[in-house]
Design a protein around this motif. Structure first.
Motif, mmCIF file in Angstrom:
data_model
loop_
_atom_site.group_PDB
_atom_site.id
_atom_site.type_symbol
_atom_site.label_atom_id
_atom_site.label_comp_id
_atom_site.label_asym_id
_atom_site.label_seq_id
_atom_site.Cartn_x
_atom_site.Cartn_y
_atom_site.Cartn_z
ATOM 1 N N UNK A 174 0.579 -1.297 0.105
ATOM 2 C CA UNK A 174 -0.207 0.308 -0.399
ATOM 3 C C UNK A 174 0.960 1.199 0.311
ATOM 4 N N UNK A 175 -0.340 2.026 -0.481
ATOM 5 C CA UNK A 175 1.323 3.954 -0.591
ATOM 6 C C UNK A 175 0.050 4.913 -0.270
ATOM 7 N N UNK A 176 -0.206 5.821 0.309
ATOM 8 C CA UNK A 176 -0.792 6.938 0.821
ATOM 9 C C UNK A 176 -0.610 7.516 1.764
ATOM 10 N N UNK A 208 -2.336 8.684 -7.794
ATOM 11 C CA UNK A 208 -1.968 7.844 -6.856
ATOM 12 C C UNK A 208 -0.734 8.731 -6.103
ATOM 13 N N UNK A 209 0.450 8.152 -6.482
ATOM 14 C CA UNK A 209 2.076 8.839 -5.944
ATOM 15 C C UNK A 209 2.574 10.103 -6.205
ATOM 16 N N UNK A 210 1.400 10.554 -7.210
ATOM 17 C CA UNK A 210 1.050 12.220 -7.263
ATOM 18 C C UNK A 210 0.338 12.674 -6.440
ATOM 19 N N UNK A 211 -0.850 12.464 -5.525
ATOM 20 C CA UNK A 211 -1.241 12.595 -4.394
ATOM 21 C C UNK A 211 -0.892 12.579 -3.172
ATOM 22 N N UNK A 212 0.111 11.422 -3.201
ATOM 23 C CA UNK A 212 0.824 11.047 -1.960
ATOM 24 C C UNK A 212 1.786 12.185 -1.908
ATOM 25 N N UNK A 213 2.422 12.041 -3.145
ATOM 26 C CA UNK A 213 3.614 12.842 -2.658
ATOM 27 C C UNK A 213 2.656 14.937 -2.181
ATOM 28 N N UNK A 214 1.925 15.398 -2.666
ATOM 29 C CA UNK A 214 1.183 15.861 -2.507
ATOM 30 C C UNK A 214 0.826 16.275 -1.099
ATOM 31 N N UNK A 215 0.485 14.963 -0.794
ATOM 32 C CA UNK A 215 -0.298 15.018 0.777
ATOM 33 C C UNK A 215 1.191 14.750 2.017
#
Ligand code: NAD
Ligand code: DAU
Length: 339
Positions: A183-185, A305-312
């Motif tokens: 998982x990632x996020x 998802x990886x873009x959203x995670x980096x932004x988070x």
């Protein structure tokens, strides 16, 4: 319904708490967590404002804690996320993995038998299947793949799975098991690959890639894991195992390069370091069963998802700064200096 979420102050459990509160506002969510190094009350800040949410501090391996939980909150469903979850830590210190992941599972299931329960769900992992060769892209883990573990972590998770199925067969405990890929996020503890690389890159620190970086992981956005578990606990068949994954295989080095590119940082930050002992080569899930039987499909593509995670991580520096400035620093020194 009263749903106990163990390990809800951790990465996936925390995301699951928010998923359930939003999707099923009629249900009460009771988070039961020992707040180990990986548990973080700040992850639950927003949930604490919701009257349908309760936090109880306790250890799944402690019978008194668990008895009190069941007496007070009378759960209909228990979803067990609580675990020691980091492979590298299991290589350093296996004992606590057996204590929490195996004995903790037993204590929880004993309480389920004693007090009665509609469903006990065990959150397991694809690591129980061992690994796949790098040169056989046609091979995938199905629910029939034999258990064949590599690390003390995966051995402890496989042991727990066997115990769960034994409690079903012997005592007719209504159980289900899910085995998900990586998982990632949001809220991912910075000792794991993706958050570690994001945070190191933001600090212009070296990015420690184990070995050649050609090991493959099958990445799933955490919310998609939550939606799968939600379906299993409500519609899944008792006594069944469900694999969860979204066919998102990436070599570690590809993931690290993607993060550097998104953050506009140079690839010269990459440093190849000594490989993990017993390093699993490739994980790859066949999710046909959960798709056919429960209609589950992942909603998030890796690129989004990886873009959203980096932004988070960029937007929530307070959350991770407090972690990396605490005891995590001595962990990092121990694991990575002179590696
Ligand atoms: P995590 O390490 O982020 O969180 C674990 C949580 O469990 C923490 O809040 C911790 O305080 C709590 N905990 C630990 N020991 C406890 C105990 N004895 N009693 C009560 N609480 C305790 O873990 P995660 O990455 O969120 O993983 C959650 C579950 O999902 C684990 O069972 C793991 O094996 C499984 N899983 C993880 C992944 C992944 O990619 N992270 C993939 C598949 C399955
Ligand atoms: O597959 C599911 C599993 O995924 C879960 O059961 C585990 O709880 C979870 O931690 C995760 O295990 P991995 O060992 O795959 O995750 P990790 O993030 O530790 O490592 C991912 C890959 O990246 C792995 O091949 C090792 C590599 N790695 C990891 C770290 C921390 C590096 O190259 N450098 C690093 O510093």
């Amino acid at each position: 319904m009263n749903i106990v979420v163990t390990g809800g102050a951790g990465f996936i459990g925390g995301n699951f708490v928010y998923y359930e509160l939003e999707k099923h506002p009629e249900d009460k969510i009771i988070c039961f967590d020992a707040l180990t190094y990986a548990g973080n009350m700040e992850t639950l800040d927003e949930a604490m404002k919701n009257p349908q949410f309760v936090f109880v501090k306790g250890d799944i391996a402690n019978r008194d804690d668990v008895d009190k939980l069941f007496n007070e909150h009378k759960p209909d469903i228990v979803v067990n996320f609580a675990a020691e979850s980091h492979v590298d830590r299991s290589i350093e210190n296996p004992g606590i993995f057996l204590q929490t992941n195996v004995l903790g599972t037993q204590v929880l299931m004993d309480a389920c038998r004693k007090y009665g329960i509609k469903r006990y769900h065990q959150v397991s992992t694809d690591e129980v299947y061992g690994d796949l060769p790098l040169d056989r892209p046609d091979m995938f883990f199905t629910e029939e793949t034999p258990l064949h573990t590599s690390s003390p972590y995966s051995a402890s998770k496989a042991s727990a799975d066997l115990l769960v199925m034994a409690y079903h067969r012997t005592y007719q405990l209504p159980v289900t098991i899910s085995r998900c890929s990586n998982n990632y996020g949001p809220f991912h503890f910075p000792e794991k690959l993706i958050p570690l690389m994001i945070i190191n890159a933001l600090h212009d620190k070296k990015l420690p890639v184990y070995g050649e970086g050609i090991n493959v992981r099958d990445w799933l956005y955490v919310k998609d894991h939550c939606s799968a578990i939600d379906l299993i606990i409500r519609n899944g068949k008792v006594g069944e195992v469900y694999n969860i994954g979204g066919h998102n295989e990436r070599q570690n080095i590809q993931v690290v390069k993607t993060i550097l590119k998104e953050l506009n940082k140079p690839e010269s930050l990459i440093e190849h370091v000594t490989d993990r002992k017993g390093h699993d080569r490739r994980y790859a899930i066949d999710p046909t069963k959960i798709h056919n039987e429960l209609g589950w499909l992942p909603a998030t593509k890796f690129d989004d998802g990886i873009k959203a995670t980096i932004k988070w991580y960029l937007d929530n520096e307070d959350w991770w700064q407090r972690i990396v400035s605490g005891e995590y620093q001595s962990y990092y020194e121990k694991m990575y200096s002179n590696r």
